[in-house]
Motif scaffolding. Structure first.
Motif, PDB file in Angstrom:
ATOM      1  N   TYR A  15       0.881  -1.172   0.000  1.00  0.00           N
ATOM      2  CA  TYR A  15       0.000   0.000   0.000  1.00  0.00           C
ATOM      3  C   TYR A  15       0.918   1.223   0.000  1.00  0.00           C
ATOM      4  O   TYR A  15       1.347   1.664   1.060  1.00  0.00           O
ATOM      5  N   ASN A  48      -8.628 -10.124   1.311  1.00  0.00           N
ATOM      6  CA  ASN A  48      -9.060  -9.172   0.280  1.00  0.00           C
ATOM      7  C   ASN A  48      -8.502  -9.545  -1.094  1.00  0.00           C
ATOM      8  O   ASN A  48      -9.156  -9.331  -2.121  1.00  0.00           O
ATOM      9  N   GLY A  52     -10.660 -10.349  -4.444  1.00  0.00           N
ATOM     10  CA  GLY A  52     -10.520  -9.378  -5.523  1.00  0.00           C
ATOM     11  C   GLY A  52     -10.818  -7.952  -5.113  1.00  0.00           C
ATOM     12  O   GLY A  52     -10.958  -7.086  -5.963  1.00  0.00           O
ATOM     13  N   LEU A  53     -10.912  -7.712  -3.804  1.00  0.00           N
ATOM     14  CA  LEU A  53     -11.139  -6.328  -3.366  1.00  0.00           C
ATOM     15  C   LEU A  53      -9.879  -5.496  -3.567  1.00  0.00           C
ATOM     16  O   LEU A  53      -9.942  -4.280  -3.710  1.00  0.00           O
ATOM     17  N   ILE A  54      -8.740  -6.183  -3.515  1.00  0.00           N
ATOM     18  CA  ILE A  54      -7.475  -5.534  -3.872  1.00  0.00           C
ATOM     19  C   ILE A  54      -6.763  -6.466  -4.851  1.00  0.00           C
ATOM     20  O   ILE A  54      -7.079  -7.660  -4.922  1.00  0.00           O
ATOM     21  N   HIS A  55      -5.830  -5.923  -5.585  1.00  0.00           N
ATOM     22  CA  HIS A  55      -5.139  -6.718  -6.599  1.00  0.00           C
ATOM     23  C   HIS A  55      -3.662  -6.813  -6.242  1.00  0.00           C
ATOM     24  O   HIS A  55      -3.082  -5.855  -5.719  1.00  0.00           O
ATOM     25  N   TYR A  84     -16.318  -4.864   7.931  1.00  0.00           N
ATOM     26  CA  TYR A  84     -17.072  -3.618   7.822  1.00  0.00           C
ATOM     27  C   TYR A  84     -18.518  -3.875   7.421  1.00  0.00           C
ATOM     28  O   TYR A  84     -18.807  -4.792   6.670  1.00  0.00           O
TER      29      TYR A  84
ATOM     30  N   GLU B 340      -9.504  -0.602  -6.230  1.00  0.00           N
ATOM     31  CA  GLU B 340      -9.301  -1.479  -5.081  1.00  0.00           C
ATOM     32  C   GLU B 340      -9.993  -0.881  -3.869  1.00  0.00           C
ATOM     33  O   GLU B 340     -10.210   0.325  -3.801  1.00  0.00           O
ATOM     34  N   ILE B 341     -10.283  -1.755  -2.926  1.00  0.00           N
ATOM     35  CA  ILE B 341     -10.870  -1.264  -1.685  1.00  0.00           C
ATOM     36  C   ILE B 341      -9.840  -1.388  -0.588  1.00  0.00           C
ATOM     37  O   ILE B 341      -9.340  -2.471  -0.317  1.00  0.00           O
ATOM     38  N   ASN B 342      -9.515  -0.287  -0.037  1.00  0.00           N
ATOM     39  CA  ASN B 342      -8.619  -0.304   1.119  1.00  0.00           C
ATOM     40  C   ASN B 342      -9.113   0.762   2.076  1.00  0.00           C
ATOM     41  O   ASN B 342      -8.910   1.946   1.856  1.00  0.00           O
ATOM     42  N   TYR B 343      -9.812   0.315   3.079  1.00  0.00           N
ATOM     43  CA  TYR B 343     -10.355   1.271   4.053  1.00  0.00           C
ATOM     44  C   TYR B 343      -9.343   1.588   5.148  1.00  0.00           C
ATOM     45  O   TYR B 343      -9.685   2.138   6.171  1.00  0.00           O
ATOM     46  N   GLY B 344      -8.123   1.159   4.924  1.00  0.00           N
ATOM     47  CA  GLY B 344      -7.121   1.427   5.945  1.00  0.00           C
ATOM     48  C   GLY B 344      -6.991   0.287   6.924  1.00  0.00           C
ATOM     49  O   GLY B 344      -6.539   0.471   8.050  1.00  0.00           O
TER      50      GLY B 344
END
Lengths: 310, 346
Positions: A15, A48, A52-55, A84, B340-344
């Protein structure tokens, strides 16, 4: 392509400058697999990535042969209960589960039946028509679980699924996981409650600092840890005699009589020799009630491989 | 298509009733409020002037420049209002008359008639031009622009802030389908709000016209004008909506795309012809049935910003705008696939 594994091939994810996971290679078979590691270790990142929420920044992930880049296929076989709340604003618990099923393309009557069943499974029927915004933490947890299981997925991914559940629902939920696993499905979950992970996991994946530290069945992982001697509790009526005999037969590092009177606490590096010695004790007439490994559990593995701070 | 409709149905409620929707409604209803206010004012004027003595226009028209105020008063009789004031060495006097249709001001300087100013009590033609100005300068450029910013940017960015976007990403839905479903929800909401606002303000404009003017207009251009204004408002929502939906997918801060887009639309008239075609406003102005008035005495910067680009014909504007919208939506779907989803979290 028939493939019943979840595969991570040299998967790295950053990240920005912050490491998520680094060069992860995994083959996860069906069954209950627990991801264990301290906060920030990369458990959620792995989940995740599967969904597939992140790659991945590099490497590839496939879930039973499906790429996470094809959500229209993947999400038909995968249910994911995240940490969440996901519900669009203003929905009731029932509508939340139902709308997900309608998006799957189930005909409405079928979707209603499945939603009703999923909500029953998580014991939330009485609150199903209430708005999710009015739910308690435990109820939200359960409705997310209901949505994840409603389409009967082959892969269930659950981030801290037991948080906030009361003991009865917790036990029912664990039974649900076992049922899923028994039907050849994947149940991937993360949990901080290591004692529970011990009870229901077929295998564990220990993660620290974005790296997979160990993976496999708890016992086989323990057997790979050579630097820490094994600890046993030998339940017997004559611990002093047992200690004397064991020191003559096996490579015992330490033997202490349990102050609680449960038996003899033994520390050894030679597990097989110790096991043989215990058999001989029995043959020699010592009454042995049982032999219990004290560090073949996730708690001990965590302590040995990752250290404190869990 | 079924999935698009399901997504749209789930999203539409949020688009209509989000926490940020109030000011969208205020923007949409402002022109209607403006023209309802104008209707009340005209109604009031009509009542007030109906009770006042009318001076025949022929008498007022016969007064040449240089006529003294005393002669004017003798010829036209007592005015509705008589105002006198001094500025420097000049003694000013204004005599206000009503000829039954126009309000007339005879302006005197040092006792001699300088100018005669005539304003109809209300002019339908003038009102339609004012409506065109309000519609183009306020409604299209600001109200629909910022309204769409609020509605469409919220579709993805708002869900990221609420940490609920994964609800959609965990459904067996192609990202392209998701983008289109959300876009449809935003478009339906924006079209209802701003299309409704346009029709309401147009109805408010017609509500206070004299029956003769209204009948003539209804028999000629009223329906066509109303439909073109409605079409321009809806297409404005479609065009700006696509841009802000895409912006919500790639940018965190809504201020940046809003300012860039506003600047781009403002300087569009000065861009090369090819670049002008990449503007929503370029096409929308071409759809408006009445040209917006531009005051020649306006400051140069305002004239620069308000001057329209070279107009496209209405029938090329329609496919042109739809093509721009489709292009932006295509880019948005590409961005959504990478999103992408990254809520931290970890």
């Amino acid at each position: 392509m028939s493939d019943d594994l979840i595969r991570f091939d040299r998967v790295s994810k950053f990240y920005g400058d912050v490491l998520g996971v680094n060069k992860v290679d995994l083959r996860i078979p069906p069954g209950i697999t627990s991801l264990v590691g301290p906060n920030g270790s990369g458990k959620t990142t792995l989940m995740n990535l599967m969904a597939g929420l992140i790659h991945p920044g590099s490497g590839t992930v496939s879930v039973r042969g499906i790429s996470p880049f094809a959500p229209e296929q993947l999400m038909r076989i995968l249910g994911y209960a995240t940490q969440y709340d996901a519900a669009p604003r203003g929905l009731t618990g029932f509508d939340f589960v139902l709308s997900g099923l309608l998006l799957h393309g189930f005909p409405r009557p079928d979707a209603v039946r499945r939603a009703t069943h999923a909500i029953e499974t998580v014991a939330l029927t009485s609150a199903a028509r209430r708005k999710i915004a009015a739910y308690s933490k435990g109820m939200r947890q359960r409705i997310r679980l209901a949505q994840a299981i409603a389409h009967d997925p082959a892969v269930l991914v659950l981030d801290e699924p037991l948080n906030g559940l009361d003991p009865v629902v917790r036990a029912e939920t664990i039974a649900l996981f076992r049922d899923y696993a028994a039907r050849g499905r994947h149940v991937i979950l993360s949990s901080h409650v290591l004692q529970e992970v011990d009870v229901f996991s077929d295998q564990v994946i220990l993660i620290a600092n974005g790296m997979v530290v160990a993976e496999g069945a708890i016992r086989s992982v323990r057997e790979e840890i050579h630097e820490h001697p094994s600890q046993y509790l030998l339940r017997c009526a004559e611990p002093a005699r047992a200690a004397a005999l064991l020191f003559t037969h096996a490579g015992i590092l330490e033997a202490r009589i349990d102050p609680g009177g449960a038996g003899l606490l033994v520390i050894t590096r030679q597990r097989e020799a110790f096991a043989l010695a215990v058999q001989r004790l029995a043959v020699d007439g010592l009454a042995i009630d049982g032999l219990e490994p004290l560090d073949e559990n996730v708690d001990a593995l965590y302590e040995y491989l990752i250290g404190g701070g869990k | 298509m079924n999935q698009i409709w399901i997504i749209a149905r789930l999203e539409i409620r949020r688009a209509f009733f989000s926490r940020r929707a109030l000011w969208v409604y205020l923007l949409a209803l402002f022109p209607a409020a403006l023209f309802l206010g104008r209707a009340a004012s005209v109604h009031y004027d009509r009542r007030e002037y109906a009770a006042k003595p009318a001076t025949p226009a022929a008498i007022l028209d016969r007064l040449p420049a240089g006529t003294t105020d005393k002669d004017a008063l003798a010829a036209a009789g007592p005015p509705i209002r008589d105002r006198q004031w001094r500025r420097g060495e000049v003694e000013h006097r204004s005599l206000h008359y009503f000829d039954g249709y126009n309000r007339v001001w005879l302006q005197f300087e040092n006792g001699a008639l300088k100018t005669t100013r005539r304003l109809p009590l209300h002019s339908f033609e003038q009102d339609t031009r004012i409506y065109a100005g309000v519609f183009q300068y306020f409604y299209l450029r600001l109200a629909i622009f910022f309204g769409c910013l609020g509605i469409f940017l919220n579709l993805f960015r708002g869900e990221m802030i609420d940490k609920s976007l994964h609800y959609w990403f965990l459904a067996p839905v192609r990202r392209e389908t998701l983008v289109l479903g959300k876009y449809c929800a935003g478009l339906i909401a924006a079209a209802v709000i701003f299309g409704g606002g346009a029709l309401l303000s147009f109805a408010a404009l017609l509500s206070y016209q004299t029956s003769a003017d209204l009948e003539t207009y209804l028999q000629t251009d009223a329906l066509a004008h109303g439909l073109w204004y409605l079409l321009a408002a809806v297409l404005g929502c479609a065009g700006y909506g696509s841009v802000f939906l895409a912006a919500g997918l790639v940018l965190r801060n809504p201020i940046i795309p809003a300012l860039v887009m506003l600047l781009w639309e403002s300087i569009n008239g000065f861009l090369p012809e090819l670049l002008q075609k990449l503007s929503v406003l370029h096409y929308l102005q071409s759809l408006c049935p009445v040209p917006a008035p531009l005051d020649p005495s306006a400051p140069p910067l305002a004239r620069m910003i308000l001057s329209p680009a070279a107009p496209a014909s209405a029938w090329t504007a329609l496919p042109g705008l739809l093509a721009v919208t489709a292009l932006v939506l295509y880019l948005a779907t590409r961005a959504a696939r990478r999103l992408e989803i990254n809520y931290g979290g970890e």
